[in-house]
Design a protein around this motif. Structure first.
Motif: not given
Length: 345
Positions: A107-115
């Motif tokens: 994706a363009w950006a993660p949805v969580d702060d841990v990825y």
């Protein structure tokens, strides 16, 4: 019949005389010559590897080698094929404009702060945010506060058609210098008035032909060398010695305004563009954020001035990092001052 041996016209002519009724009596010399001819032919056939003949036929056919086929053409590599192969090897950049996600990523950006970072594109920060993050990394990692800060710029060297921007060396005057030492500058001039001006403005070495000889003898070593236009022809022996430090018009090290050149090179900051990238130091991490951004802006603007703005933004990728931190991508476009356009004109 051997081509190297003489023919026997005398024998044939004597036989013709017998047919006409004349008496022919061969002498001893004639018989000896005929025997030598036959022996020579036999020896020639043995050397050639063919069958041995005891008699020679005057009408024997001669088989000469005749080539009935065309010579093979030498194979030459076609330049067009080489160019096509090179074009195939060069991977064209993928345009992700308008896509719901980047090609090959999640994706363009993660949805969580841990990825997992390799599944998402690297974020590009604003310049002020990137500098603040470097300072926070220093606090979290307990590293030294006076560590140097670097910027890494990847440049688009392409021009119109197949032309490219040549690698260059430039010197800029940073608004907030971070070096405590002053650069040593040598001035080449033979004018007494200019010598006095150079000494008053802090030149480390001043001279003409005598200074050239001292440099060749390794008695003088300076950080920068400047010269007046009249001295360029006398500095040719130093071209291989100084190399990149040799005075040039493009670098601003050749001119008549000696105080201005000394002010630039005594406290100036030099950077070098190799191939399509430049890595240079812009300050230390203990400097205020505004001063670091001002130094970064000065270097970025000077780099972009080496190519016309009509070709687009000169910098393809900009990275800022400190000695003990990770590299961060930042937006270099916001550091370039855009010239205002007059709509009425």
């Amino acid at each position: 019949m051997c081509p190297s041996e003489p023919k026997l016209p005398s024998v044939v002519s004597k036989r013709d005389e017998l047919n006409e009724g004349h008496l022919y009596k061969p002498n001893m010399a004639t018989c000896t010559r005929i025997v030598k001819v036959l022996a020579g032919c036999q020896r020639h056939l043995l050397v050639a590897g063919g069958p041995t003949y005891t008699s020679v036929s005057p009408v024997a056919p001669r088989h000469l080698p005749v080539r009935t086929y065309a010579a093979a053409k030498t194979f030459k590599k076609d330049k067009k094929d080489d160019k096509e192969k090179e074009e195939k090897k060069e991977q064209k950049p993928i345009d992700n404009t308008g896509r719901h996600k980047p090609y090959g990523l999640t994706a363009w950006a993660p949805v969580d702060d841990v990825y997992v970072t390799r599944f998402y594109p690297k974020p590009v920060f604003e310049t002020a945010v990137a500098v603040d993050m470097l300072k926070s990394f220093q606090t979290l990692d307990y590293t030294t506060l006076d560590q140097p800060v670097y910027i890494n710029l990847k440049l688009d060297m392409k021009l119109e058609k197949k032309k490219k921007v040549d690698p260059f060396v430039s010197t800029v005057h940073l608004p907030h210098p971070f070096k405590t030492e002053v650069n040593k500058v040598a001035v080449f001039t033979e004018n007494p008035d200019q010598v006095k001006v150079a000494q008053e403005n802090g030149a480390a070495f001043v001279g003409g032909a005598d200074l050239v000889q001292r440099i060749l003898d390794d008695e003088v070593d300076a950080d920068f060398y400047v010269a007046v236009p009249d001295m360029i022809s006398k500095l040719l022996p130093l071209k291989n010695k100084l190399r990149k430090k040799f005075p040039k018009n493009k670098r601003g090290s050749v001119g008549v305004d000696i105080p201005k050149m000394l002010e630039l090179f005594k406290t100036g900051h030099e950077y070098t563009v190799e191939k399509d990238a430049v890595i240079t130091r812009v300050g230390t991490l203990d400097m205020p954020k505004e001063q670091l951004i001002a130094n970064m802006q000065t270097v970025v603007e000077d780099v972009c001035s080496h190519r016309a703005a009509s070709f687009g933004h000169f910098i393809e990728r900009a990275i800022v990092s400190s000695q003990a931190s990770e590299a961060l991508l930042f937006k270099s476009e916001e550091l370039v001052q855009k010239t205002p356009t007059n709509k009425d004109a």
